[in-house]
Design an enzyme around this catalytic site. Structure first.
Site, PDB file in Angstrom:
ATOM      1  N   LYS A 119      -4.634   3.714 -16.799  1.00 49.30           N
ATOM      2  CA  LYS A 119      -4.626   4.642 -15.658  1.00 49.30           C
ATOM      3  C   LYS A 119      -4.579   3.834 -14.383  1.00 49.30           C
ATOM      4  O   LYS A 119      -5.032   2.693 -14.342  1.00 49.30           O
ATOM      5  CB  LYS A 119      -5.908   5.489 -15.663  1.00 49.30           C
ATOM      6  CG  LYS A 119      -5.790   6.775 -14.861  1.00 49.30           C
ATOM      7  CD  LYS A 119      -5.168   7.848 -15.717  1.00 49.30           C
ATOM      8  CE  LYS A 119      -5.206   9.215 -15.088  1.00 49.30           C
ATOM      9  NZ  LYS A 119      -5.042  10.261 -16.103  1.00 49.30           N
TER      10      LYS A 119
HETATM   11  N1  GLU Z   1      -1.831  12.055 -16.077  1.00 49.06           N
HETATM   12  C1  GLU Z   1      -1.620  12.757 -17.300  1.00 49.06           C
HETATM   13  C2  GLU Z   1      -2.873  12.700 -18.158  1.00 49.06           C
HETATM   14  O1  GLU Z   1      -3.968  12.546 -17.663  1.00 49.06           O
HETATM   15  C3  GLU Z   1      -0.354  12.315 -18.011  1.00 49.06           C
HETATM   16  C4  GLU Z   1      -0.261  10.855 -18.349  1.00 49.06           C
HETATM   17  C5  GLU Z   1       1.098  10.431 -18.879  1.00 49.06           C
HETATM   18  O2  GLU Z   1       2.003  11.246 -18.985  1.00 49.06           O
HETATM   19  O3  GLU Z   1       1.224   9.240 -19.176  1.00 49.06           O
HETATM   20  O4  GLU Z   1      -2.821  12.894 -19.352  1.00 49.06           O
END
Ligand code: GLU
Length: 429
Positions: A119
């Site tokens: 993240k």
């Molecule tokens: N931000 C989204 C999540 O928390 C999607 C992450 C992604 O598609 O890699 O799952």
């Protein structure tokens, strides 16, 4: 002499400054007794593999310089490259991004995507920036984290306050630095740049899909079901519209600016249009405006927290009237609140399965980019529904088998997969 443990306990395990990362650590502790011999590896889940803090300097439109703090955390890469979104928010912290990256590891393993978890974030309120400033911030951040991302290393995507345009700038910046267009380094891109049909709605569609599966098992009919949603963006807004289309009644909505209530049901698509025009639900006329605190007392059957972490806490969990909570957000329920909801017989479908639809279609996008062959929207939605339904079914069975919450059941499945991969790979060197 007392043992000096300061060299073995990293600072991010300091209980005094944990935030959502502390919630995650408690969730891991709860699953550890179910991991069998794999529990010897559990410590790897309690430490991010790699955490990068970057300074992001940009020139503002008025000619002055501004510095922002950016992060990219790769929590685990045992099962494949890091994968997870990038969040722009004024209160983002390293420990929050660590928690979000860890929940990505669990989520990706729970739906069996060939990814680890990662993240990113920038501590900024993007509303205060012009379009040019936002682009410069995004490009500089991407260059700074460029040393650790890549289509087979770590693949960013949208999250809170980031969108397709920002993904396009990220993909372009990485590609310019590499000297070759690399669509697979980012997902959630515009369709014209290798994005996938259905990606925009995928998280909300996944929330709806597993929500219906849970409701079915509780004998709770969707027809007439009363829904309360916190957050009316890409996740909450889309999920609410799907529930309303299926016969549900949207009785309450809350976002950062307002809280609305209407027992007869809010017109979800009219509210969606309002949000696209005004940036929030504030000012929408066809519902009663209530206080932010009153939202938690809403008479409803299903509650969908789809905003930020730590919203359902020991302070409000006893007030929630829903029978079913579907976590569209990451980490919206604290472990203490989880216990209260369980005691009150309120079923929680946890974030790590409920909101996995977004990253699932991100995976489809990544696969399509590698083959440069693009699938139809029907095909994508059908695959998404199949994958989420099967994953939810496995979680449900695990919960029955061990008499644990759906969260612990999801963690059992996911952590076993991660640690099994860890064990097979072994330690290097
Ligand atoms: N931000 C989204 C999540 O928390 C999607 C992450 C992604 O598609 O890699 O799952």
């Amino acid at each position: 002499m007392t043992a000096n443990t300061s060299h073995t306990i990293p600072s991010y395990l300091n209980p005094a400054q944990l935030g959502p990362w502390g919630d995650y650590l408690q969730q891991v502790d709860r699953v550890t007794p179910y991991l069998g011999s794999l529990s010897r590896w559990v410590e790897t889940l309690k430490r991010p593999k790699r955490a990068l803090i970057v300074d992001v300097p940009i020139e503002l439109d008025n000619g002055t310089m501004a510095h922002f703090e950016g992060y990219r955390v790769q929590h685990n890469t045992s099962r494949g490259p890091g994968k997870g979104g990038v969040r722009f928010h004024s209160e983002v912290t390293l420990s929050e991004v660590m928690a979000l990256s860890a929940w990505m590891s669990v989520k990706n393993a729970a739906v069996n995507l060939p990814y680890g978890g990662a993240k990113g974030g920038i501590r900024v309120d993007p509303q205060t920036l012009s379009r040019g400033e936002l682009e410069r911030l995004t490009r500089r951040y991407t260059s700074e984290i460029g040393v650790i991302i890549g289509p087979t290393k770590d693949i960013p995507a949208p999250d809170v306050n980031t969108n397709e345009q920002i993904m396009a700038w990220m993909m372009d910046t990485y590609s310019m630095n590499e000297g070759a267009t690399s669509t697979g380094v980012i997902t959630g891109k515009p369709i014209a740049l290798g994005g996938s049909l259905g990606r925009r709605e995928a998280t909300g569609r996944g929330v709806f899909t597993v929500g219906c599966e849970a409701a079915k098992r509780m004998a709770l009919p969707i027809e007439g079901v009363r829904i309360a949603v916190q957050g009316f963006g890409n996740v909450g807004g889309v999920a609410a519209q799907l529930f309303v289309k299926a016969g549900g009644r949207l009785v309450a909505v809350q976002d950062h600016a307002a809280s609305l209530y209407k027992d007869a049901g809010i017109d979800a698509s009219a509210l969606w249009e309002h949000v696209q025009l005004h940036g929030s639900i504030k000012g929408y006329a066809d519902a009663e405006s209530v206080t932010a605190d009153a939202f938690w007392d809403t008479p409803c059957d299903v509650m969908i927290p789809a905003a930020l972490e730590q919203q359902i806490t020991s302070a409000n969990a006893h007030r929630i009237q829903a029978r079913l909570v579907i976590e569209g957000a990451n980490g919206p329920t604290t472990p203490e609140a989880d216990d209260i909801l369980r005691e009150r017989n309120i079923l929680v479908v946890p974030d790590v399965i409920a909101n996995a639809g977004g990253v699932t279609v991100s995976y489809f996008e990544w696969v399509q980019d590698f083959s440069s062959f693009f699938w139809s929207e029907d095909d994508i939605n059908a695959r998404l529904v199949r994958l989420m339904t099967e994953a939810f079914d496995a979680v449900w069975q695990m919960a029955q088998e061990h008499k644990v919450s759906l969260r612990t059941a999801t963690f059992i499945i996911a952590c076993k997969r991660i640690l099994h991969a860890r064990e097979l790979r072994g330690l290097y060197p």
